[in-house]
Scaffold this active site. Sequence first.
Site, PDB file in Angstrom:
ATOM      1  N   HIS A   1      39.803  45.551  34.161  1.00  0.00           N
ATOM      2  CA  HIS A   1      40.601  44.628  34.980  1.00  0.00           C
ATOM      3  C   HIS A   1      41.938  45.240  35.391  1.00  0.00           C
ATOM      4  O   HIS A   1      42.594  44.713  36.275  1.00  0.00           O
ATOM      5  CB  HIS A   1      40.832  43.342  34.182  1.00  0.00           C
TER       6      HIS A   1
ATOM      7  N   ASN B   1      45.387  35.904  36.937  1.00  0.00           N
ATOM      8  CA  ASN B   1      45.103  34.657  37.651  1.00  0.00           C
ATOM      9  C   ASN B   1      46.284  34.105  38.435  1.00  0.00           C
ATOM     10  O   ASN B   1      46.110  33.193  39.244  1.00  0.00           O
ATOM     11  CB  ASN B   1      44.596  33.593  36.669  1.00  0.00           C
TER      12      ASN B   1
ATOM     13  N   ASP C   1      39.992  45.500  40.826  1.00  0.00           N
ATOM     14  CA  ASP C   1      38.644  45.796  40.345  1.00  0.00           C
ATOM     15  C   ASP C   1      37.608  44.917  41.029  1.00  0.00           C
ATOM     16  O   ASP C   1      37.916  43.794  41.422  1.00  0.00           O
ATOM     17  CB  ASP C   1      38.580  45.586  38.830  1.00  0.00           C
TER      18      ASP C   1
ATOM     19  N   ASN D   1      39.856  36.211  40.597  1.00  0.00           N
ATOM     20  CA  ASN D   1      40.949  35.255  40.438  1.00  0.00           C
ATOM     21  C   ASN D   1      42.302  35.780  40.914  1.00  0.00           C
ATOM     22  O   ASN D   1      43.130  35.019  41.410  1.00  0.00           O
ATOM     23  CB  ASN D   1      41.043  34.780  38.992  1.00  0.00           C
TER      24      ASN D   1
END
Length: 186
Positions: A19, A66, A91, A112
């Site tokens: 991530h 997020n 990613d 997100n």
Amino acid sequence: MKLIVGLGNPGKQYEKTRHNIGFEVIDALSDRLNIPLNQAKFQGVYGVGHVHGEKVYLLKPLTYMNLSGESIAALMDYFQIEDEELVVIYDDLDLPVGKIRLRQKGSAGGHNGIKSTIAHLGTQEFNRIRVGIDRPPSGMKVPDYVLGRFTNEEQEVLAGVILKCANACEDWISKPFLHIMNEYNQ
């Protein structure tokens, strides 16, 4: 002006995870372009420099993935950076490790960090570089996978991918994004 943003999560426990590939590209650009990430504001760390006669901002939002859009929008509003002067690196589960895909607009595709960016900018029309991390193995949950580290084999491929992303960003400083897309989307 150009704003190059890499998405990721802050903290040691997230370093080198799938991530956080966006953060890794920003770190590489920081070194290459001699733009230290030495300013903390807008819920992120950023640096400013001049490259090829262009003012360049590098940003790593520290809001956690997020909420990335909060940091991006705040910096863009403050420095009056236009949507077309932005590129976001993140990613992508739908691309294999080693592949990158450049786009000028599009949906969040379930990511997100991009959902947050779209919500805070009020548009889907901004440049992006998607970096392939592949799908999780059967039976593994997506959050566990994206917060996991790359395998040894994947890490060997990653150095080249980070270099390729950094090259694309550096080229974009002096060339239109469409030209960069045509060159790197092969």
